[in-house]
Design a protein around this motif. Structure first.
Motif, mmCIF file in Angstrom:
data_model
loop_
_atom_site.group_PDB
_atom_site.id
_atom_site.type_symbol
_atom_site.label_atom_id
_atom_site.label_comp_id
_atom_site.label_asym_id
_atom_site.label_seq_id
_atom_site.Cartn_x
_atom_site.Cartn_y
_atom_site.Cartn_z
ATOM 1 N N MET A 1 0.852 -1.179 0.000
ATOM 2 C CA MET A 1 0.000 0.000 0.000
ATOM 3 C C MET A 1 0.894 1.238 0.000
ATOM 4 O O MET A 1 1.866 1.310 0.731
ATOM 5 N N ILE A 2 0.514 2.218 -0.790
ATOM 6 C CA ILE A 2 1.169 3.519 -0.808
ATOM 7 C C ILE A 2 0.345 4.457 0.077
ATOM 8 O O ILE A 2 -0.854 4.615 -0.130
ATOM 9 N N ILE A 3 1.003 5.064 1.066
ATOM 10 C CA ILE A 3 0.314 5.985 1.975
ATOM 11 C C ILE A 3 0.853 7.375 1.738
ATOM 12 O O ILE A 3 2.070 7.569 1.629
ATOM 13 N N LYS A 4 -0.042 8.325 1.643
ATOM 14 C CA LYS A 4 0.406 9.701 1.483
ATOM 15 C C LYS A 4 -0.458 10.641 2.294
ATOM 16 O O LYS A 4 -1.600 10.332 2.624
ATOM 17 N N GLU B 1 0.604 -0.233 8.762
ATOM 18 C CA GLU B 1 1.309 0.696 7.870
ATOM 19 C C GLU B 1 0.820 2.132 8.050
ATOM 20 O O GLU B 1 1.632 3.063 8.114
ATOM 21 N N ILE B 2 -0.487 2.322 8.115
ATOM 22 C CA ILE B 2 -1.002 3.681 8.230
ATOM 23 C C ILE B 2 -0.711 4.262 9.619
ATOM 24 O O ILE B 2 -0.391 5.442 9.755
ATOM 25 N N ILE B 3 -0.745 3.410 10.656
ATOM 26 C CA ILE B 3 -0.376 3.861 12.005
ATOM 27 C C ILE B 3 1.089 4.305 12.013
ATOM 28 O O ILE B 3 1.436 5.363 12.553
ATOM 29 N N ASN B 4 1.963 3.510 11.412
ATOM 30 C CA ASN B 4 3.389 3.864 11.356
ATOM 31 C C ASN B 4 3.607 5.192 10.638
ATOM 32 O O ASN B 4 4.429 6.010 11.069
ATOM 33 N N ALA B 5 2.880 5.428 9.562
ATOM 34 C CA ALA B 5 3.001 6.688 8.824
ATOM 35 C C ALA B 5 2.560 7.862 9.698
ATOM 36 O O ALA B 5 3.217 8.915 9.722
ATOM 37 N N MET B 6 1.478 7.676 10.428
ATOM 38 C CA MET B 6 0.976 8.734 11.304
ATOM 39 C C MET B 6 1.960 9.006 12.444
ATOM 40 O O MET B 6 2.251 10.157 12.775
ATOM 41 N N GLU B 7 2.494 7.944 13.034
ATOM 42 C CA GLU B 7 3.463 8.109 14.115
ATOM 43 C C GLU B 7 4.725 8.830 13.639
ATOM 44 O O GLU B 7 5.309 9.628 14.386
ATOM 45 N N SER B 8 5.142 8.574 12.412
ATOM 46 C CA SER B 8 6.316 9.266 11.858
ATOM 47 C C SER B 8 6.088 10.770 11.795
ATOM 48 O O SER B 8 6.979 11.558 12.105
ATOM 49 N N LYS C 1 -6.447 2.511 -6.398
ATOM 50 C CA LYS C 1 -7.674 2.432 -5.593
ATOM 51 C C LYS C 1 -7.434 2.892 -4.156
ATOM 52 O O LYS C 1 -6.572 2.351 -3.461
ATOM 53 N N PRO C 2 -8.207 3.898 -3.691
ATOM 54 C CA PRO C 2 -8.117 4.294 -2.280
ATOM 55 C C PRO C 2 -8.740 3.216 -1.398
ATOM 56 O O PRO C 2 -9.898 2.849 -1.594
ATOM 57 N N ILE C 3 -7.936 2.695 -0.447
ATOM 58 C CA ILE C 3 -8.416 1.587 0.389
ATOM 59 C C ILE C 3 -8.323 1.873 1.886
ATOM 60 O O ILE C 3 -8.846 1.119 2.688
ATOM 61 N N ALA C 4 -7.630 2.961 2.258
ATOM 62 C CA ALA C 4 -7.433 3.268 3.677
ATOM 63 C C ALA C 4 -7.452 4.776 3.871
ATOM 64 O O ALA C 4 -7.122 5.530 2.953
ATOM 65 N N ALA C 5 -7.831 5.182 5.074
ATOM 66 C CA ALA C 5 -7.856 6.608 5.392
ATOM 67 C C ALA C 5 -7.683 6.784 6.892
ATOM 68 O O ALA C 5 -7.954 5.868 7.682
ATOM 69 N N SER C 6 -7.230 7.965 7.261
ATOM 70 C CA SER C 6 -7.133 8.338 8.673
ATOM 71 C C SER C 6 -6.904 9.838 8.746
ATOM 72 O O SER C 6 -6.683 10.493 7.724
ATOM 73 N N ARG C 7 -6.950 10.344 9.969
ATOM 74 C CA ARG C 7 -6.594 11.747 10.169
ATOM 75 C C ARG C 7 -5.816 11.863 11.472
ATOM 76 O O ARG C 7 -5.919 11.010 12.362
ATOM 77 N N LEU C 8 -5.032 12.937 11.545
ATOM 78 C CA LEU C 8 -4.164 13.186 12.687
ATOM 79 C C LEU C 8 -4.357 14.623 13.138
ATOM 80 O O LEU C 8 -4.349 15.542 12.312
ATOM 81 N N ARG C 9 -4.541 14.784 14.440
ATOM 82 C CA ARG C 9 -4.611 16.129 15.023
ATOM 83 C C ARG C 9 -3.631 16.201 16.177
ATOM 84 O O ARG C 9 -3.264 15.186 16.759
ATOM 85 N N PHE C 10 -3.205 17.411 16.485
ATOM 86 C CA PHE C 10 -2.327 17.622 17.630
ATOM 87 C C PHE C 10 -3.147 18.287 18.724
ATOM 88 O O PHE C 10 -3.655 19.392 18.547
ATOM 89 N N VAL C 11 -3.318 17.560 19.834
ATOM 90 C CA VAL C 11 -4.161 17.986 20.937
ATOM 91 C C VAL C 11 -3.340 17.863 22.221
ATOM 92 O O VAL C 11 -2.861 16.773 22.549
ATOM 93 N N GLU C 12 -3.179 19.002 22.907
ATOM 94 C CA GLU C 12 -2.350 19.049 24.110
ATOM 95 C C GLU C 12 -0.965 18.518 23.771
ATOM 96 O O GLU C 12 -0.366 18.965 22.809
ATOM 97 N N GLU C 13 -0.467 17.531 24.522
ATOM 98 C CA GLU C 13 0.889 17.019 24.250
ATOM 99 C C GLU C 13 0.892 15.781 23.351
ATOM 100 O O GLU C 13 1.918 15.120 23.216
ATOM 101 N N TYR C 14 -0.224 15.491 22.730
ATOM 102 C CA TYR C 14 -0.365 14.266 21.945
ATOM 103 C C TYR C 14 -0.555 14.520 20.453
ATOM 104 O O TYR C 14 -1.187 15.490 20.054
ATOM 105 N N GLU D 1 -3.996 1.050 -2.983
ATOM 106 C CA GLU D 1 -3.485 -0.180 -3.579
ATOM 107 C C GLU D 1 -3.669 0.006 -5.072
ATOM 108 O O GLU D 1 -4.798 0.059 -5.557
ATOM 109 N N GLY D 2 -2.555 0.188 -5.780
ATOM 110 C CA GLY D 2 -2.637 0.630 -7.168
ATOM 111 C C GLY D 2 -3.215 2.031 -7.157
ATOM 112 O O GLY D 2 -2.756 2.893 -6.411
#
Length: 140
Positions: free
Chosen positions: A1-4, A85-92, A52-65, A49-50
């Motif tokens: 999967m390609i995550i961007k 994979e998507i969790i790892n991308a978000m954590e990065s 085709k969009p197959i995964a999604a998420s969002r990230l916010r910065f709230v307090e110290e997190y 995947e190719g």
């Protein structure tokens, strides 16, 4: 999967479409609460995947997190490590922004998945959109 990280309105609409399929159609979350007032302040992620969009998420910065939210994979693509994979991308991104902790509200049925990724449960069960959840935190 390609995550961007979402960079265009078209990519954002693709991410919303994945979220609607998983949360609204599959899990019966009311549509009016799936897209909320935090969308504009969030960094959105889309997984392909190719073409085709197959995964999604969002990230916010709230307090110290860095707060991981709306993490979803289309049903036919689960069980292939795409969630990790998507969790790892978000954590990065969280680390790149100088934050040292990640936080999320996990559906209780996914609690074991997040524990395997190093998240610790820090709350009791609560309902969000009628679905049992727990809050989890990870030191990065």
């Amino acid at each position: 999967m390609i995550i961007k990280i979402v960079e265009s309105d078209n990519e954002l609409q693709q991410a919303y479409k994945v979220r609607m399929e998983v949360f609204v159609n599959e899990q019966k979350v009311p549509e009016e609460i799936e897209i909320d007032e935090h969308e504009d302040a969030a960094t959105h992620f889309i997984g392909y995947e190719g073409a085709k969009p197959i995964a999604a998420s969002r990230l916010r910065f709230v307090e110290e997190y860095g707060k991981l939210e709306r993490i979803c994979i289309l049903k036919d693509y689960r069980g292939k490590s795409h969630g990790m994979e998507i969790i790892n991308a978000m954590e990065s991104v969280i680390i790149d922004k100088g934050y040292k902790q990640a936080k999320l509200n996990a559906q209780t049925q996914a609690e074991g998945f997040y524990q395997k990724l190093g998240y610790d449960t820090v709350s009791g069960d609560f309902l969000d959109a009628g679905i049992p959840h727990v809050t989890m935190i990870k030191q990065l």
